[in-house]
Design a protein around this motif. Structure first.
Motif, PDB file in Angstrom:
ATOM      1  N   LEU A  26     -38.430 -58.540 -41.531  1.00  0.00           N
ATOM      2  CA  LEU A  26     -39.684 -58.707 -40.801  1.00  0.00           C
ATOM      3  C   LEU A  26     -40.690 -57.617 -41.183  1.00  0.00           C
ATOM      4  CD1 LEU A  26     -38.432 -59.630 -37.232  1.00  0.00           C
ATOM      5  CD2 LEU A  26     -39.455 -61.157 -38.932  1.00  0.00           C
ATOM      6  N   SER A  27     -40.229 -56.389 -41.293  1.00  0.00           N
ATOM      7  CA  SER A  27     -41.102 -55.289 -41.652  1.00  0.00           C
ATOM      8  C   SER A  27     -41.713 -55.499 -43.039  1.00  0.00           C
ATOM      9  CB  SER A  27     -40.316 -53.980 -41.619  1.00  0.00           C
ATOM     10  OG  SER A  27     -41.120 -52.911 -42.027  1.00  0.00           O
ATOM     11  N   GLY A  28     -40.917 -56.014 -43.958  1.00  0.00           N
ATOM     12  CA  GLY A  28     -41.406 -56.290 -45.308  1.00  0.00           C
ATOM     13  C   GLY A  28     -42.503 -57.338 -45.321  1.00  0.00           C
ATOM     14  N   GLY A  29     -42.442 -58.250 -44.369  1.00  0.00           N
ATOM     15  CA  GLY A  29     -43.462 -59.286 -44.257  1.00  0.00           C
ATOM     16  C   GLY A  29     -44.600 -58.907 -43.326  1.00  0.00           C
ATOM     17  N   GLY A  30     -44.535 -57.711 -42.740  1.00  0.00           N
ATOM     18  CA  GLY A  30     -45.582 -57.259 -41.835  1.00  0.00           C
ATOM     19  C   GLY A  30     -45.580 -57.973 -40.494  1.00  0.00           C
TER      20      GLY A  30
END
Length: 54
Positions: A10-14
């Motif tokens: 999720l963090s990688g996708g913002g």
């Protein structure tokens, strides 16, 4: 570990974890299926011949 992977995905996708959609979950599940698997040598089955002999 899977929860950590989920948060990193999720963090990688913002995307904030509390704003994740079913589509994000679907993409994560698909990514888990196709991602390369890391194979590790089990500590009891060393290939170098080291360790206690029986």
């Amino acid at each position: 570990m899977d929860l950590l992977r989920w948060w990193r995905f999720l963090s990688g996708g913002g995307v904030a974890w509390d704003r994740a959609s079913p589509r994000d979950a679907r993409d994560f599940a698909r990514w888990m299926q196709i991602a390369p698997k890391v194979s590790r040598v089990h500590w009891r089955r060393r290939t170098s011949g080291e360790g206690p002999s029986r």
